[in-house]
Design a protein around this motif. Structure first.
Motif, PDB file in Angstrom:
ATOM      1  N   MET A  95     -58.095  16.331 -18.895  1.00 38.76           N
ATOM      2  CA  MET A  95     -56.929  16.010 -19.716  1.00 38.76           C
ATOM      3  C   MET A  95     -57.035  14.571 -20.191  1.00 38.76           C
ATOM      4  O   MET A  95     -57.294  13.667 -19.407  1.00 38.76           O
ATOM      5  N   ARG A  96     -56.806  14.384 -21.483  1.00 42.57           N
ATOM      6  CA  ARG A  96     -56.768  13.040 -22.054  1.00 42.57           C
ATOM      7  C   ARG A  96     -55.309  12.695 -22.353  1.00 42.57           C
ATOM      8  O   ARG A  96     -54.659  13.336 -23.191  1.00 42.57           O
ATOM      9  N   ALA A  97     -54.794  11.710 -21.630  1.00 40.49           N
ATOM     10  CA  ALA A  97     -53.397  11.304 -21.750  1.00 40.49           C
ATOM     11  C   ALA A  97     -53.289  10.044 -22.589  1.00 40.49           C
ATOM     12  O   ALA A  97     -54.077   9.109 -22.421  1.00 40.49           O
ATOM     13  N   ALA A  98     -52.302  10.015 -23.480  1.00 45.08           N
ATOM     14  CA  ALA A  98     -51.970   8.817 -24.253  1.00 45.08           C
ATOM     15  C   ALA A  98     -50.633   8.293 -23.771  1.00 45.08           C
ATOM     16  O   ALA A  98     -49.657   9.052 -23.692  1.00 45.08           O
ATOM     17  N   LEU A  99     -50.557   7.002 -23.440  1.00 43.53           N
ATOM     18  CA  LEU A  99     -49.330   6.372 -22.985  1.00 43.53           C
ATOM     19  C   LEU A  99     -48.878   5.361 -24.030  1.00 43.53           C
ATOM     20  O   LEU A  99     -49.656   4.483 -24.424  1.00 43.53           O
ATOM     21  N   GLY A 121     -57.788  11.919 -29.929  1.00 46.91           N
ATOM     22  CA  GLY A 121     -58.241  12.948 -29.009  1.00 46.91           C
ATOM     23  C   GLY A 121     -57.360  13.211 -27.815  1.00 46.91           C
ATOM     24  O   GLY A 121     -57.786  13.892 -26.871  1.00 46.91           O
ATOM     25  N   ALA A 122     -56.134  12.723 -27.827  1.00 47.05           N
ATOM     26  CA  ALA A 122     -55.245  12.944 -26.682  1.00 47.05           C
ATOM     27  C   ALA A 122     -54.727  14.377 -26.674  1.00 47.05           C
ATOM     28  O   ALA A 122     -54.481  14.982 -27.727  1.00 47.05           O
ATOM     29  N   ASP A 123     -54.537  14.911 -25.482  1.00 46.85           N
ATOM     30  CA  ASP A 123     -53.903  16.211 -25.305  1.00 46.85           C
ATOM     31  C   ASP A 123     -52.385  16.089 -25.263  1.00 46.85           C
ATOM     32  O   ASP A 123     -51.677  17.027 -25.631  1.00 46.85           O
ATOM     33  N   MET A 124     -51.909  14.927 -24.773  1.00 45.46           N
ATOM     34  CA  MET A 124     -50.474  14.758 -24.576  1.00 45.46           C
ATOM     35  C   MET A 124     -50.127  13.281 -24.667  1.00 45.46           C
ATOM     36  O   MET A 124     -50.888  12.421 -24.223  1.00 45.46           O
ATOM     37  N   THR A 178     -38.255  -6.221 -19.606  1.00 37.48           N
ATOM     38  CA  THR A 178     -38.791  -5.194 -18.710  1.00 37.48           C
ATOM     39  C   THR A 178     -40.243  -5.495 -18.346  1.00 37.48           C
ATOM     40  O   THR A 178     -40.949  -6.219 -19.039  1.00 37.48           O
ATOM     41  N   TYR A 179     -40.677  -4.880 -17.245  1.00 36.37           N
ATOM     42  CA  TYR A 179     -41.910  -5.268 -16.560  1.00 36.37           C
ATOM     43  C   TYR A 179     -43.180  -4.755 -17.218  1.00 36.37           C
ATOM     44  O   TYR A 179     -44.221  -5.403 -17.168  1.00 36.37           O
ATOM     45  N   GLY A 180     -43.127  -3.564 -17.822  1.00 39.40           N
ATOM     46  CA  GLY A 180     -44.360  -2.994 -18.373  1.00 39.40           C
ATOM     47  C   GLY A 180     -45.261  -2.420 -17.303  1.00 39.40           C
ATOM     48  O   GLY A 180     -44.814  -1.786 -16.358  1.00 39.40           O
ATOM     49  N   HIS A 181     -46.586  -2.618 -17.472  1.00 40.91           N
ATOM     50  CA  HIS A 181     -47.592  -2.127 -16.534  1.00 40.91           C
ATOM     51  C   HIS A 181     -47.530  -0.602 -16.392  1.00 40.91           C
ATOM     52  O   HIS A 181     -47.544  -0.070 -15.274  1.00 40.91           O
ATOM     53  N   SER A 182     -47.483   0.090 -17.529  1.00 43.96           N
ATOM     54  CA  SER A 182     -47.620   1.545 -17.493  1.00 43.96           C
ATOM     55  C   SER A 182     -48.891   1.897 -16.722  1.00 43.96           C
ATOM     56  O   SER A 182     -49.944   1.296 -16.953  1.00 43.96           O
ATOM     57  N   LEU A 183     -48.772   2.878 -15.831  1.00 43.90           N
ATOM     58  CA  LEU A 183     -49.871   3.208 -14.930  1.00 43.90           C
ATOM     59  C   LEU A 183     -50.240   4.680 -15.011  1.00 43.90           C
ATOM     60  O   LEU A 183     -49.380   5.541 -15.218  1.00 43.90           O
ATOM     61  N   VAL A 184     -51.517   4.944 -14.800  1.00 42.73           N
ATOM     62  CA  VAL A 184     -51.996   6.266 -14.411  1.00 42.73           C
ATOM     63  C   VAL A 184     -52.721   6.081 -13.080  1.00 42.73           C
ATOM     64  O   VAL A 184     -53.632   5.250 -12.974  1.00 42.73           O
ATOM     65  N   LEU A 241     -50.454   1.373 -27.317  1.00 44.79           N
ATOM     66  CA  LEU A 241     -50.937   2.709 -26.995  1.00 44.79           C
ATOM     67  C   LEU A 241     -52.239   2.587 -26.216  1.00 44.79           C
ATOM     68  O   LEU A 241     -53.123   1.808 -26.594  1.00 44.79           O
ATOM     69  N   ALA A 242     -52.362   3.358 -25.136  1.00 42.32           N
ATOM     70  CA  ALA A 242     -53.591   3.351 -24.342  1.00 42.32           C
ATOM     71  C   ALA A 242     -53.858   4.761 -23.829  1.00 42.32           C
ATOM     72  O   ALA A 242     -52.959   5.620 -23.821  1.00 42.32           O
ATOM     73  N   PHE A 243     -55.084   4.969 -23.353  1.00 46.83           N
ATOM     74  CA  PHE A 243     -55.528   6.312 -23.002  1.00 46.83           C
ATOM     75  C   PHE A 243     -56.134   6.330 -21.600  1.00 46.83           C
ATOM     76  O   PHE A 243     -56.699   5.340 -21.145  1.00 46.83           O
TER      77      PHE A 243
END
Length: 276
Positions: free
Chosen positions: A1-5, A32-35, A220-226, A243-245
């Motif tokens: 799965m390719r995730a886009a945040l 190329g993201a799936d979601m 706000t803090y940010g630092h979106s994580l996977v 945007l990041a993947f």
């Protein structure tokens, strides 16, 4: 799965926020993201209740939800809207803080209303009363996708492991934790909480966050994580919107759960505590 945040700095204008998300829907698909995943309060982040009340709508009339559904169907991509503030949804008059799972045909596959609300008075004099504006949800929600069963939570929920136990008992393998964390609590707890949720559950965690200085005066803090099921951080977006993947190797779930079978070894804990 390719995730886009999509790490956002949402403002007080839902129309502008909708346009930003729609742009990222197209970019995510093109790369190329799936979601695509967005943060909590993606449609409007505004602590001024009177001003927000003039722009917010119920689910059926929400312009952000409608725009994202149309965009998802147009390009053929799944979208998780971390949450939207909605009014006229509850009998008690309070608003709803609601996540949406949208499929690649634009259909709503699942909804989740935030269960745990942040109410606190700090020694600094700062006070937060989320429950004065929003009503709590009362349903634990998991939904099937082509990449596995996803379990829903929003922001403050991540401090309550019983919710994630219920989700993984229901078969969730990807946990979603969109947020709008303050900077002090983010620095202290964001990474450790999300890594703990991934480790104890043997799940991927996708936590898309708000970041930066907002029009309503908050930061706000940010630092979106996977985070992967072993607790390794696959993506950390820092404190800048964009945007990041991340590519998720879903075979890691079974591998980690075989090495540390915490879910298989769970036992029901008696409610009564024996005092020695």
């Amino acid at each position: 799965m390719r995730a886009a945040l999509f790490q956002m700095t949402s403002g007080v204008d839902p129309t502008a926020n909708a346009a930003a998300i729609v742009e990222m829907v197209a970019r995510a698909k093109a790369e190329g993201a799936d979601m695509l995943f967005t943060p909590e309060m993606a449609g409007c982040l505004d602590r001024d209740r009177a001003r927000a009340g003039a722009t917010l709508r119920c689910e059926a009339d929400d312009i952000v939800l409608a725009a994202v559904r149309e965009a998802a169907a147009r390009v053929g991509i799944w979208v998780h809207i971390g949450s939207l503030p909605l009014k006229d949804e509850r009998a008690d008059g309070r608003w709803a803080n609601r996540s949406f799972l949208i499929d690649d045909n634009g259909a709503i596959r699942a909804r989740y209303d935030k269960i745990h609300l942040f109410d606190v008075d700090l020694a600094t004099g700062e006070s937060w009363r989320e429950s004065s504006v929003y009503g709590p949800g009362d349903q634990v929600v998991a939904a099937d996708t082509p990449w596995g069963r996803m379990g829903f939570s929003i922001c403050y929920d991540m401090r309550f492991p019983d919710l994630y136990r219920a989700l993984t008992n229901a078969g969730a393998t990807i946990l979603l934790a969109p947020a709008a964390f303050t900077v002090p609590t983010g620095k202290a707890h964001w990474h450790v909480l999300l890594r703990a949720r991934a480790i104890e559950a043997g799940c991927f965690v996708i936590a898309t966050a708000q970041a930066g200085d907002h029009a309503d005066g908050r930061t706000t803090y940010g630092h979106s994580l996977v985070v992967d099921p072993w607790g390794d951080v696959l993506l950390d977006m820092g404190d800048v919107a964009g945007l990041a993947f991340a590519n998720l190797d879903l075979s890691r779930i079974a591998d980690v759960r075989a090495r540390v079978p915490a879910i298989a070894n769970r036992r029901t804990i008696p409610a009564q505590v024996t005092l020695g």
